[in-house]
Design an enzyme around this catalytic site. Sequence first.
Site, PDB file in Angstrom:
ATOM      1  CB  ILE A  25      -1.078   0.006   1.006  1.00 44.77           C
ATOM      2  CG1 ILE A  25      -1.619  -1.342   1.484  1.00 44.77           C
ATOM      3  CG2 ILE A  25      -1.863   0.813   0.994  1.00 44.77           C
ATOM      4  CD1 ILE A  25      -2.397  -1.586   2.532  1.00 44.77           C
ATOM      5  N   GLY A  49       9.637  -5.550   1.990  1.00 44.12           N
ATOM      6  CA  GLY A  49       9.248  -4.672   0.829  1.00 44.12           C
ATOM      7  C   GLY A  49       9.787  -4.792  -0.299  1.00 44.12           C
ATOM      8  CG  ASN A 106       8.317  -4.141  13.067  1.00 49.28           C
ATOM      9  OD1 ASN A 106       9.517  -3.381  13.116  1.00 49.28           O
ATOM     10  ND2 ASN A 106       7.696  -4.701  12.073  1.00 49.28           N
ATOM     11  CB  SER A 131      -6.191  -2.967  10.864  1.00 46.76           C
ATOM     12  OG  SER A 131      -7.135  -4.070  10.302  1.00 46.76           O
ATOM     13  CE1 TYR A 155      -1.490  -5.547  11.486  1.00 45.64           C
ATOM     14  CE2 TYR A 155      -3.571  -6.411  11.052  1.00 45.64           C
ATOM     15  CZ  TYR A 155      -2.792  -5.691  10.615  1.00 45.64           C
ATOM     16  OH  TYR A 155      -3.024  -4.730   9.994  1.00 45.64           O
ATOM     17  CE  LYS A 159      -1.357  -2.040  11.804  1.00 47.55           C
ATOM     18  NZ  LYS A 159      -0.329  -0.735  11.026  1.00 47.55           N
ATOM     19  CG  ASN A 184     -10.063  -7.621   3.534  1.00 47.68           C
ATOM     20  OD1 ASN A 184     -10.705  -7.094   4.498  1.00 47.68           O
ATOM     21  ND2 ASN A 184      -9.582  -8.803   3.554  1.00 47.68           N
ATOM     22  CB  ILE A 220     -13.016 -21.440   0.366  1.00 50.26           C
ATOM     23  CG1 ILE A 220     -12.889 -20.924  -1.053  1.00 50.26           C
ATOM     24  CG2 ILE A 220     -13.921 -20.922   1.292  1.00 50.26           C
ATOM     25  CD1 ILE A 220     -14.198 -20.888  -1.501  1.00 50.26           C
ATOM     26  CG  PHE A 221      -8.830 -20.874   5.092  1.00 49.80           C
ATOM     27  CD1 PHE A 221      -8.426 -22.095   4.915  1.00 49.80           C
ATOM     28  CD2 PHE A 221      -8.219 -19.775   4.735  1.00 49.80           C
ATOM     29  CE1 PHE A 221      -6.858 -21.984   4.586  1.00 49.80           C
ATOM     30  CE2 PHE A 221      -6.911 -19.988   4.219  1.00 49.80           C
ATOM     31  CZ  PHE A 221      -6.314 -21.226   4.044  1.00 49.80           C
ATOM     32  CG  ASP A 300     -10.413 -15.796   8.975  1.00 49.32           C
ATOM     33  OD1 ASP A 300      -9.985 -14.883   9.157  1.00 49.32           O
ATOM     34  OD2 ASP A 300     -10.270 -16.960   8.090  1.00 49.32           O
TER      35      ASP A 300
HETATM   36  N1  LIG Z   1      -3.073  -5.081   3.373  1.00 52.45           N
HETATM   37  C1  LIG Z   1      -4.017  -5.031   4.084  1.00 52.45           C
HETATM   38  O1  LIG Z   1      -5.323  -5.197   3.662  1.00 52.45           O
HETATM   39  C2  LIG Z   1      -4.221  -3.959   5.391  1.00 52.45           C
HETATM   40  C3  LIG Z   1      -5.456  -3.832   6.108  1.00 52.45           C
HETATM   41  C4  LIG Z   1      -5.273  -2.921   7.069  1.00 52.45           C
HETATM   42  C5  LIG Z   1      -4.276  -2.350   7.524  1.00 52.45           C
HETATM   43  N2  LIG Z   1      -3.266  -2.364   6.927  1.00 52.45           N
HETATM   44  C6  LIG Z   1      -1.640  -1.932   7.345  1.00 52.45           C
HETATM   45  O2  LIG Z   1      -1.273  -1.133   6.137  1.00 52.45           O
HETATM   46  C7  LIG Z   1       0.317  -1.066   6.355  1.00 52.45           C
HETATM   47  C8  LIG Z   1       0.834  -1.402   5.078  1.00 52.45           C
HETATM   48  O3  LIG Z   1       0.359  -2.899   4.767  1.00 52.45           O
HETATM   49  P1  LIG Z   1       0.829  -3.503   3.379  1.00 52.45           P
HETATM   50  O4  LIG Z   1      -0.010  -4.686   3.113  1.00 52.45           O
HETATM   51  O5  LIG Z   1       1.425  -2.594   2.300  1.00 52.45           O
HETATM   52  O6  LIG Z   1       2.138  -4.271   3.879  1.00 52.45           O
HETATM   53  P2  LIG Z   1       3.524  -4.629   3.488  1.00 52.45           P
HETATM   54  O7  LIG Z   1       4.123  -5.727   4.379  1.00 52.45           O
HETATM   55  O8  LIG Z   1       3.533  -4.761   1.952  1.00 52.45           O
HETATM   56  O9  LIG Z   1       4.333  -3.440   3.712  1.00 52.45           O
HETATM   57  C9  LIG Z   1       4.965  -3.022   5.020  1.00 52.45           C
HETATM   58  C10 LIG Z   1       6.289  -2.410   4.677  1.00 52.45           C
HETATM   59  O10 LIG Z   1       7.006  -1.859   6.035  1.00 52.45           O
HETATM   60  C11 LIG Z   1       8.272  -2.291   6.189  1.00 52.45           C
HETATM   61  N3  LIG Z   1       8.565  -2.422   7.426  1.00 52.45           N
HETATM   62  C12 LIG Z   1       7.958  -3.293   8.303  1.00 52.45           C
HETATM   63  N4  LIG Z   1       8.545  -3.204   9.566  1.00 52.45           N
HETATM   64  C13 LIG Z   1       9.531  -2.187   9.580  1.00 52.45           C
HETATM   65  C14 LIG Z   1      10.631  -1.536  10.202  1.00 52.45           C
HETATM   66  N5  LIG Z   1      10.718  -2.112  11.554  1.00 52.45           N
HETATM   67  N6  LIG Z   1      11.339  -0.401   9.762  1.00 52.45           N
HETATM   68  C15 LIG Z   1      11.469  -0.080   8.547  1.00 52.45           C
HETATM   69  N7  LIG Z   1      10.236  -0.736   7.662  1.00 52.45           N
HETATM   70  C16 LIG Z   1       9.540  -1.721   8.039  1.00 52.45           C
HETATM   71  C17 LIG Z   1       8.315  -3.552   5.243  1.00 52.45           C
HETATM   72  O11 LIG Z   1       9.563  -4.013   4.848  1.00 52.45           O
HETATM   73  C18 LIG Z   1       7.321  -3.436   4.165  1.00 52.45           C
HETATM   74  O12 LIG Z   1       8.032  -2.596   2.973  1.00 52.45           O
HETATM   75  C19 LIG Z   1       0.431  -1.905   7.412  1.00 52.45           C
HETATM   76  O13 LIG Z   1       0.572  -1.185   8.814  1.00 52.45           O
HETATM   77  C20 LIG Z   1      -0.834  -2.784   7.696  1.00 52.45           C
HETATM   78  O14 LIG Z   1      -1.067  -3.048   9.179  1.00 52.45           O
HETATM   79  C21 LIG Z   1      -3.083  -3.379   5.771  1.00 52.45           C
END
Ligand SMILES: NC(=O)c1ccc[n+]([C@@H]2O[C@H](COP(=O)([O-])OP(=O)(O)OC[C@H]3O[C@@H](n4cnc5c(N)ncnc54)[C@H](O)[C@@H]3O)[C@@H](O)[C@H]2O)c1
Length: 349
Positions: A25, A49, A106, A131, A155, A159, A184, A220-221, A300
């Site tokens: 994202i 990433g 983290n 989230s 998790y 948040k 999502n 499918i779960f 879930d």
């Molecule tokens: N994907 C979803 O559906 C969703 C839904 C709700 C919330 N979120 C939140 O959105 C955010 C991004 O999600 P995403 O799906 O892009 O995840 P992602 O894992 O693709 O991206 C997270 C990035 O953060 C970096 N990262 C993690 N810990 C780090 C640290 N200690 N120092 C520096 N960089 C660090 C990772 O290397 C990665 O590039 C997250 O906070 C996630 O909780 C995502």
Amino acid sequence: MVKKTHSKSIKTSPRILVTGGAGYIGSITSKKLQEAGFEVVILDNLERGNREVIDLLQTPFLEVDLRDYASLRAKLAGEKIDAVIHFAAYALAGESMEKPHLYFENNILGTLNLLRVMEEQGIKKLVFSSSCAIYGTPQQLPVDESAPENPESVYAETKRIGEKLIQWYCRTRGFQALALRYFNASGALLDGSMGQFQDPFSHIIPRAIMAALQGEKFTIFGDDYPTPDGTCIRDYIHVEDLAQAHRAGLEKLLRSTKPFFDYYNLGVGKGYSNKEIVAMIREVSGLDFSVEIGPRRPGDPAIIYGDNQKACRELNWEPRYSLREIVASAYRWHREHPRGYSSSLLPKQ
Ligand SMILES: NC(=O)c1ccc[n+]([C@@H]2O[C@H](COP(=O)([O-])OP(=O)(O)OC[C@H]3O[C@@H](n4cnc5c(N)ncnc54)[C@H](O)[C@@H]3O)[C@@H](O)[C@H]2O)c1
């Protein structure tokens, strides 16, 4: 670099730090912010990433781990940041139940270090990736922001705690902040250039598309949930819609002068079942892959979809993309990039 911005936006180019900007994202939001005239600086430790997106975006990059306060402080010195979007986190609910320490460390220590360094450097505007998981199993649907917080995974708890830490920085240190509670996140950039890559995938749309493309069986779960077709129902929001909401949130922050904290649901306000997702993937791809029903996945909830009215009203935003567009963009991305960004670096056969 000063680019034109749309009519209501800020005249100069605000410089935005995007933590986790090499992830799914964060990278797509960075791209959309650049297109809207913001200057973007990406911070990521690249653990989850993609380095390739840094080259693609041609943006300044700070490779640092948020858990390392001293390095974070040194890296950010002199960067002249106007606002921060904090995406960086571990984001897998299942994994968090197996490795709670990793998630607390983290997601919480990372956020705390970021807040500390922001304060030291006089940066007080923050958008936080939160989230819908913080609601747990909702009592009422669609779930709105007044619903009680009831995290059902480590998790989700990280948040909720992250939001609280930020809220206290707003109350005690004059921060201005928004928590965006995504449902999502799904889909890929409509131009096909950026999308999601994880190994292995944990979300249903990429998992099912990859199974379809590779001719494998998709599981499918559970199909014994109290829903019309027995499978779980979720609210899927296109990642470009999320990116737009971050831009709207930033503009609100950049206009504001007083400390405040607020939070918004970002979903489309409608739920689709797992079986409906599979049917849409079959329709869009033309591939008839086989599907089996496996056991339920622990933790879930049966149904969750969000009320997005507060975000629509107060951020002057609304989601534009349908489930079909989500699936079509994701399908195109995965078909053209079966191994993620590294696929585009492979010699053409
Ligand atoms: N994907 C979803 O559906 C969703 C839904 C709700 C919330 N979120 C939140 O959105 C955010 C991004 O999600 P995403 O799906 O892009 O995840 P992602 O894992 O693709 O991206 C997270 C990035 O953060 C970096 N990262 C993690 N810990 C780090 C640290 N200690 N120092 C520096 N960089 C660090 C990772 O290397 C990665 O590039 C997250 O906070 C996630 O909780 C995502």
